[in-house]
Structures are given as structure tokens and as C-alpha cells.
Design a protein around this motif. Structure first.
Motif, PDB file in Angstrom:
ATOM      1  N   LYS A  35       0.769  -1.292   0.077  1.00  0.00           N
ATOM      2  CA  LYS A  35      -0.043  -0.049  -0.090  1.00  0.00           C
ATOM      3  C   LYS A  35       0.910   1.178   0.028  1.00  0.00           C
ATOM      4  CE  LYS A  35      -3.447   0.193   2.931  1.00  0.00           C
ATOM      5  NZ  LYS A  35      -4.162   0.126   3.929  1.00  0.00           N
ATOM      6  N   HIS A  36       2.009   1.076   0.177  1.00  0.00           N
ATOM      7  CA  HIS A  36       2.676   2.291   0.507  1.00  0.00           C
ATOM      8  C   HIS A  36       4.069   2.186  -0.131  1.00  0.00           C
ATOM      9  CE1 HIS A  36       0.239   3.608   3.769  1.00  0.00           C
ATOM     10  NE2 HIS A  36       0.515   2.371   4.274  1.00  0.00           N
ATOM     11  N   ASP A  37       4.909   3.317  -0.637  1.00  0.00           N
ATOM     12  CA  ASP A  37       6.403   3.437  -1.271  1.00  0.00           C
ATOM     13  C   ASP A  37       7.370   3.290  -0.439  1.00  0.00           C
ATOM     14  OD1 ASP A  37       8.506   4.172  -2.258  1.00  0.00           O
ATOM     15  OD2 ASP A  37       7.669   5.848  -3.454  1.00  0.00           O
ATOM     16  N   VAL A  38       7.813   2.247  -0.281  1.00  0.00           N
ATOM     17  CA  VAL A  38       8.842   1.692   0.889  1.00  0.00           C
ATOM     18  C   VAL A  38      10.402   1.564   0.376  1.00  0.00           C
ATOM     19  CG1 VAL A  38       9.538   0.171   2.619  1.00  0.00           C
ATOM     20  CG2 VAL A  38       7.034   0.555   2.010  1.00  0.00           C
ATOM     21  N   THR A  39      11.184   2.311   0.905  1.00  0.00           N
ATOM     22  CA  THR A  39      12.734   2.033   0.744  1.00  0.00           C
ATOM     23  C   THR A  39      13.285   1.571   1.967  1.00  0.00           C
ATOM     24  OG1 THR A  39      12.660   3.914  -1.271  1.00  0.00           O
ATOM     25  CG2 THR A  39      14.968   3.265  -0.144  1.00  0.00           C
ATOM     26  N   VAL A  40      14.190   0.390   1.867  1.00  0.00           N
ATOM     27  CA  VAL A  40      15.023   0.336   2.924  1.00  0.00           C
ATOM     28  C   VAL A  40      16.464   0.552   2.549  1.00  0.00           C
ATOM     29  CG1 VAL A  40      15.927  -2.051   4.220  1.00  0.00           C
ATOM     30  CG2 VAL A  40      13.555  -2.025   3.404  1.00  0.00           C
ATOM     31  N   LEU A  41      17.077   1.050   3.733  1.00  0.00           N
ATOM     32  CA  LEU A  41      18.471   1.586   3.540  1.00  0.00           C
ATOM     33  C   LEU A  41      19.355   0.540   4.323  1.00  0.00           C
ATOM     34  CD1 LEU A  41      17.888   5.485   3.996  1.00  0.00           C
ATOM     35  CD2 LEU A  41      17.846   3.887   1.828  1.00  0.00           C
ATOM     36  N   SER A  42      20.374   0.090   3.893  1.00  0.00           N
ATOM     37  CA  SER A  42      21.436  -0.727   4.575  1.00  0.00           C
ATOM     38  C   SER A  42      22.728  -0.673   4.050  1.00  0.00           C
ATOM     39  CB  SER A  42      20.817  -2.324   4.534  1.00  0.00           C
ATOM     40  OG  SER A  42      21.411  -2.819   3.328  1.00  0.00           O
ATOM     41  N   ASP A  45      26.687  -5.104   0.388  1.00  0.00           N
ATOM     42  CA  ASP A  45      27.354  -6.521   0.429  1.00  0.00           C
ATOM     43  C   ASP A  45      27.970  -7.040  -1.009  1.00  0.00           C
ATOM     44  OD1 ASP A  45      26.776  -9.055   2.359  1.00  0.00           O
ATOM     45  OD2 ASP A  45      26.537  -9.554   0.217  1.00  0.00           O
ATOM     46  N   ARG A  46      28.965  -7.691  -0.895  1.00  0.00           N
ATOM     47  CA  ARG A  46      29.484  -8.067  -2.089  1.00  0.00           C
ATOM     48  C   ARG A  46      28.348  -8.918  -3.098  1.00  0.00           C
ATOM     49  NH1 ARG A  46      31.552 -11.351   1.655  1.00  0.00           N
ATOM     50  NH2 ARG A  46      30.959 -13.660   1.330  1.00  0.00           N
ATOM     51  N   ASP A  47      27.480  -9.410  -2.456  1.00  0.00           N
ATOM     52  CA  ASP A  47      26.219 -10.344  -3.132  1.00  0.00           C
ATOM     53  C   ASP A  47      24.860  -9.669  -3.519  1.00  0.00           C
ATOM     54  OD1 ASP A  47      27.997 -12.730  -3.412  1.00  0.00           O
ATOM     55  OD2 ASP A  47      27.402 -13.171  -1.200  1.00  0.00           O
ATOM     56  N   LEU A  48      25.017  -8.300  -3.348  1.00  0.00           N
ATOM     57  CA  LEU A  48      23.833  -7.546  -3.555  1.00  0.00           C
ATOM     58  C   LEU A  48      24.342  -6.292  -4.378  1.00  0.00           C
ATOM     59  CD1 LEU A  48      22.185  -7.778   0.084  1.00  0.00           C
ATOM     60  CD2 LEU A  48      21.319  -8.927  -1.974  1.00  0.00           C
ATOM     61  N   PRO A  49      23.107  -5.681  -5.074  1.00  0.00           N
ATOM     62  CA  PRO A  49      23.370  -4.497  -5.980  1.00  0.00           C
ATOM     63  C   PRO A  49      23.414  -3.361  -4.868  1.00  0.00           C
ATOM     64  CG  PRO A  49      21.249  -5.298  -6.385  1.00  0.00           C
ATOM     65  CD  PRO A  49      21.944  -6.376  -5.646  1.00  0.00           C
ATOM     66  N   ASP A  50      23.879  -2.125  -5.261  1.00  0.00           N
ATOM     67  CA  ASP A  50      23.875  -1.004  -4.397  1.00  0.00           C
ATOM     68  C   ASP A  50      22.202  -0.302  -4.424  1.00  0.00           C
ATOM     69  OD1 ASP A  50      26.367  -1.200  -3.673  1.00  0.00           O
ATOM     70  OD2 ASP A  50      27.073   0.471  -4.977  1.00  0.00           O
ATOM     71  N   VAL A  51      21.623  -0.553  -5.476  1.00  0.00           N
ATOM     72  CA  VAL A  51      20.470  -0.125  -5.723  1.00  0.00           C
ATOM     73  C   VAL A  51      19.511  -1.063  -6.294  1.00  0.00           C
ATOM     74  CG1 VAL A  51      18.913   1.630  -6.758  1.00  0.00           C
ATOM     75  CG2 VAL A  51      21.213   2.441  -5.984  1.00  0.00           C
ATOM     76  N   GLU A  52      18.295  -1.489  -5.980  1.00  0.00           N
ATOM     77  CA  GLU A  52      17.329  -2.446  -6.752  1.00  0.00           C
ATOM     78  C   GLU A  52      15.951  -2.277  -6.190  1.00  0.00           C
ATOM     79  OE1 GLU A  52      17.664  -6.534  -5.501  1.00  0.00           O
ATOM     80  OE2 GLU A  52      18.536  -6.292  -3.580  1.00  0.00           O
ATOM     81  N   LYS A  53      15.226  -2.904  -6.843  1.00  0.00           N
ATOM     82  CA  LYS A  53      13.461  -2.838  -6.380  1.00  0.00           C
ATOM     83  C   LYS A  53      13.092  -4.421  -6.655  1.00  0.00           C
ATOM     84  CE  LYS A  53       9.181  -0.649  -6.905  1.00  0.00           C
ATOM     85  NZ  LYS A  53       8.541   0.865  -7.328  1.00  0.00           N
ATOM     86  N   ASN A  54      12.723  -4.985  -5.501  1.00  0.00           N
ATOM     87  CA  ASN A  54      12.475  -6.383  -5.809  1.00  0.00           C
ATOM     88  C   ASN A  54      11.023  -6.687  -6.071  1.00  0.00           C
ATOM     89  OD1 ASN A  54      10.778  -6.135  -3.354  1.00  0.00           O
ATOM     90  ND2 ASN A  54      12.123  -7.148  -1.986  1.00  0.00           N
ATOM     91  N   LYS A  55      10.525  -8.107  -6.208  1.00  0.00           N
ATOM     92  CA  LYS A  55       9.421  -8.346  -6.762  1.00  0.00           C
ATOM     93  C   LYS A  55       8.267  -8.097  -5.788  1.00  0.00           C
ATOM     94  CE  LYS A  55       9.685 -12.853  -4.642  1.00  0.00           C
ATOM     95  NZ  LYS A  55       9.870 -14.383  -4.774  1.00  0.00           N
ATOM     96  N   ASN A  56       8.455  -7.440  -4.529  1.00  0.00           N
ATOM     97  CA  ASN A  56       7.440  -7.207  -3.541  1.00  0.00           C
ATOM     98  C   ASN A  56       7.478  -5.737  -3.908  1.00  0.00           C
ATOM     99  OD1 ASN A  56       7.084  -9.923  -2.306  1.00  0.00           O
ATOM    100  ND2 ASN A  56       8.915  -9.808  -1.003  1.00  0.00           N
ATOM    101  N   GLY A  57       7.960  -5.022  -4.614  1.00  0.00           N
ATOM    102  CA  GLY A  57       7.953  -3.564  -4.737  1.00  0.00           C
ATOM    103  C   GLY A  57       8.734  -2.860  -3.658  1.00  0.00           C
ATOM    104  N   VAL A  58       9.710  -3.213  -2.963  1.00  0.00           N
ATOM    105  CA  VAL A  58      10.310  -2.685  -2.037  1.00  0.00           C
ATOM    106  C   VAL A  58      11.898  -2.370  -2.661  1.00  0.00           C
ATOM    107  CG1 VAL A  58      11.811  -2.970   0.224  1.00  0.00           C
ATOM    108  CG2 VAL A  58       9.589  -4.036  -0.005  1.00  0.00           C
ATOM    109  N   SER A  59      12.030  -0.790  -2.555  1.00  0.00           N
ATOM    110  CA  SER A  59      13.336  -0.470  -2.938  1.00  0.00           C
ATOM    111  C   SER A  59      14.494  -0.512  -2.116  1.00  0.00           C
ATOM    112  CB  SER A  59      13.180   0.913  -3.236  1.00  0.00           C
ATOM    113  OG  SER A  59      12.271   1.282  -4.476  1.00  0.00           O
ATOM    114  N   TYR A  60      15.596  -0.678  -2.453  1.00  0.00           N
ATOM    115  CA  TYR A  60      16.726  -0.938  -1.498  1.00  0.00           C
ATOM    116  C   TYR A  60      17.788  -0.002  -1.970  1.00  0.00           C
ATOM    117  CZ  TYR A  60      14.688  -5.336   0.192  1.00  0.00           C
ATOM    118  OH  TYR A  60      13.919  -6.078   0.619  1.00  0.00           O
TER     119      TYR A  60
END
Length: 379
Positions: A35-42, A45-60
Motif C-alpha cells: 500500500k505504500h512506497d517503501v525504501t530500505v537503506l542498509s 554487500d558483495r552479493d547485493l547490488p547498490d540499488v534495486e527494487k524487488n518483486k514485492n515492490g520494496v526499493s533498496y
């Protein structure tokens, strides 16, 4: 609402390296993103991109661990959020308020972060004044804040953590029965009575007490085995002096003690399924270990120490037992033997715990409570 959720600088989100707060943020973010526009900041990690949006609609968005809070603050100066949820770092509130003065700030506290050795009185007052709400993972953690800062009482509320109930399968379900048989066969535990410990192998977690309890357990139940799942730190299988002590002690009972080092988070649920009961012998004032939710979800009766917030999710005699004499190995042995002696009672306790976690501690409930703390109206 446009929501930012800020993880700590310790581990990345999603929780590919483990971590209770990382699991908490990732699970609730996925539900809120419906229901909302959600971004997680963390952190990166070598196995993760610096910026992405997953299938659940969460931005990282991920930043350097070394300059994390500075980079987070810079991001907040260029991106506007209605609500910023800061996880477990009250001293960061000042930086975040300066970077995003118009956002509502919500602070979630998962440890004793308001102790005088963690934050000065002046910093604590400033933090409390700056935030809209503080949510804590247990009444115990709430008490540690309000005892020192009575002015926080109106802003602090307990929101217990949760668990994905679909991920954990009790052994009495059709799927759980298959997992139970397969994992026991893989580990060579067929026909054994299995006590499970999951957690860091550190003295404050009390693993040594279970090994010291073994002689009294084996005397009544020679087929018993205690399975220890964990290492000295998340993802780190290095052996320090305490872990070496555990291995040495365990070697005295090589048929009754098994050590499984760090495993990927997605493999943990199967290990719960194959067990008969779960023990958390923590010796420190634990905020409230998430292993309790996981054990309940897997349908296991729980034996836990009367420390910190751990007893808050145990209804003594219904979904587990609370050990008041928490530093005494024989107190754990007596309750383990009691559950092994009464298998039908043990199963009923496990089923009660499963019902409790489905009702009170699933992630949908947790996310709904957080959204109300953010300001979303009920209904």
C-alpha cells in the motif's frame, strides 16, 4: 505514505547474512509495500547490488559500512520521505532530523540502547523529543527506556517481532512430516530425542549449560541428543576460546551432542522441524530472542531462561517453561526430561505455541502495528 526504513550498520538487508533486525525490517517492508512506497537503506554487500527494487515492490539502497550514516544522511537530503523508521540507533536521530526536518521519525529499539554507557542523558532527551514514536521489541526494553527517561512514557510502545509462519512447518503437518524424516536421516538422528539450540555460541547465550546438563538427561534418556546450530558470530565459523571449550566439552558426549556451524537463514526452518523441543538458556538480559517465535512457528515446546524479555512470550506450562534458576544446568535437565517423559503433553504445548504465533506474532500483525505507529489510520 513514502517510508524509509534505516537498518543498522552491522548487516545487510535482505538478511542474507542473518540478523534479527534485518529479518524484521525485510519482512515488514514487504507487507507495507502493498500500500505504500517503501525504501530500505542498509550497508553494501558483495552479493547485493547498490540499488534495486524487488518483486514485492520494496526499493533498496545500500551504502558503505565505513561512512554509512553520513551517506544515509546525504540520501535523505535529496529524497523526501513522510516517515523515516530508524532501527536501533537513537544517536543517529540528530543526524537524520537535520537531513530531513519535515519527516516524521519513528525509532524501533531492539536492545538496551538507552543505557548510560550507550547514550548520554542529554542525547537521550534530544532523541525522545525529536521522534514521533518509539517502538520496542519487548516490555523489558520499554522499561529500560522509561526507567531512565520517564518523559518517554507517552511515546514508547511495545511491538513484538514476528515470524513467517508459512516458512516453518511443524512435524505433525504433511510437509513437516517429510522434512522431519529427511533431515533426521541426513543428520543420522533417526530414533533420537532431539533438543535444539539456535544462536551465537557465546557465553551469554548459555550453550555450556546444556552440555553441563547432559549427564542428567542421558541418565534418563540415553537416546537424547542436543543439536547446537550457530557460530561465534553471524556467518563467521572462526573458533574462539569459548567455542573451543564447547567443542571439548561436547566431545565427552560425542553420541549426544552435535554442532552445526552457521547455516544460511533459509535452511534454519528445517532444523527446527526435525527437533522435539527448543531451549534458550540465555544468561544475559536478552531483549527477546527471535528464536522463540521461530520455535513456536515450528510447533516446538520451549524452555527459556527468566532473563530480559524472553519470558514475555511464554505462557508457563502452555507453550513452554520459564527457568527461574537460569544458571543451574540441572534446572534445564529436569524440564527437558519432563518433556521427554510426557510426549503427548509436549506435542500439545507445541500446538498451543503454533496457534499463539499464528494469532499474535505473524508479520501481518507486526506490520499493521508499525503502520499505526507511523500514523496510518486503523481500518
Amino acid at each position: 505514505m513514502k517510508i524509509a526504513m534505516i537498518a543498522t550498520e552491522k548487516l545487510p538487508v535482505p538478511p542474507i547474512r542473518g540478523g534479527a533486525t534485518q529479518i524484521y525490517l525485510d519482512a515488514t517492508a514487504a507487507i507495507m509495500a502493498r500500500k505504500h512506497d517503501v525504501t530500505v537503506l542498509s550497508i553494501r554487500d558483495r552479493d547485493l547490488p547498490d540499488v534495486e527494487k524487488n518483486k514485492n515492490g520494496v526499493s533498496y539502497r545500500r551504502f558503505s559500512q565505513e561512512t554509512y550514516i553520513q551517506e544515509v544522511a546525504n540520501h535523505l537530503r535529496t529524497e523526501t520521505y513522510d516517515v523515516i523508521h530508524v532501527c536501533n540507533r537513537p544517536r543517529w536521530i540528530r543526524h537524520i532530523r537535520e537531513a530531513s526536518p519535515d519527516s516524521a521519525l519513528v525509532l524501533s529499539i531492539h536492545n538496551e540502547m538507552f543505557r548510560d554507557d550507550k547514550i548520554s542523558y542529554a542525547e537521550g532527551v534530544d532523541c525522545i523529543n525529536a521522534v514521533k514514536q518509539i517502538v520496542t521489541v519487548s516490555d523489558y526494553i520499554k522499561m529500560t527506556i522509561c526507567d531512565r527517561f520517564p518523559q518517554a512514557i507517552g511515546k514508547v510502545a511495545t511491538v513484538y517481532s514476528g515470524v513467517d509462519v508459512e516458512t516453518f512447518q511443524p512435524k505433525w503437518t504433511a510437509q513437516g512430516e517429510k522434512i522431519y524424516a529427511a533431515i533426521r536421516r541426513e543428520l543420522g538422528l533417526e530414533g533420537r530425542k532431539v533438543v535444539l539450540f539456535v544462536g551465537r555460541l557465546s557465553k551469554v547465550k548459555g550453550a555450556h549449560l546444556l552440555l553441563e546438563a547432559l549427564p542428567s538427561i542421558i541418565k534418563k534418556h540415553p537416546e537424547a541428543v542436543i543439536v547446537f546450530v550457530g557460530s561465534k558470530w553471524f556467518g563467521d565459523n572462526e573458533v574462539n576460546s569459548y567455542v573451543r571449550y564447547l567443542y571439548t566439552l561436547g566431545a565427552m558426549y560425542e553420541n549426544n551432542a552435535m554442532f552445526i556451524q552457521f547455516v544460511k537463514p533459509e535452511q534454519i526452518p528445517q532444523l527446527y522441524t526435525m527437533a522435539d523441543l527448543f531451549v534458550c538458556p540465555s544468561q544475559w538480559q536478552e531483549p527477546l530472542a527471535r528464536v522463540h517465535y521461530e520455535a513456536m512457528a515450528a510447533g516446538l515446546p520451549i524452555i527459556t531462561s527468566n532473563r530480559g524479555g524472553n519470558p514475555e512470550v511464554i505462557e508457563n506450562g502452555k507453550n513452554g517453561y520459564i527457568v527461574k534458576d537460569f544458571s543451574n544446568p540441572e534446572a534445564y535437565a529436569a524440564l527437558i526430561n519432563k518433556l521427554f517423559d510426557e510426549p503427548s503433553s509436549s506435542i500439545q504445548m507445541g500446538k498451543y505455541g503454533r496457534q499463539k504465533v499464528e494469532r499474535e506474532f505473524n508479520w501481518e500483525v507486526v506490520a499493521a502495528k508499525l503502520l499505526r505507529a507511523y500514523g496510518e489510520e486503523r481500518g
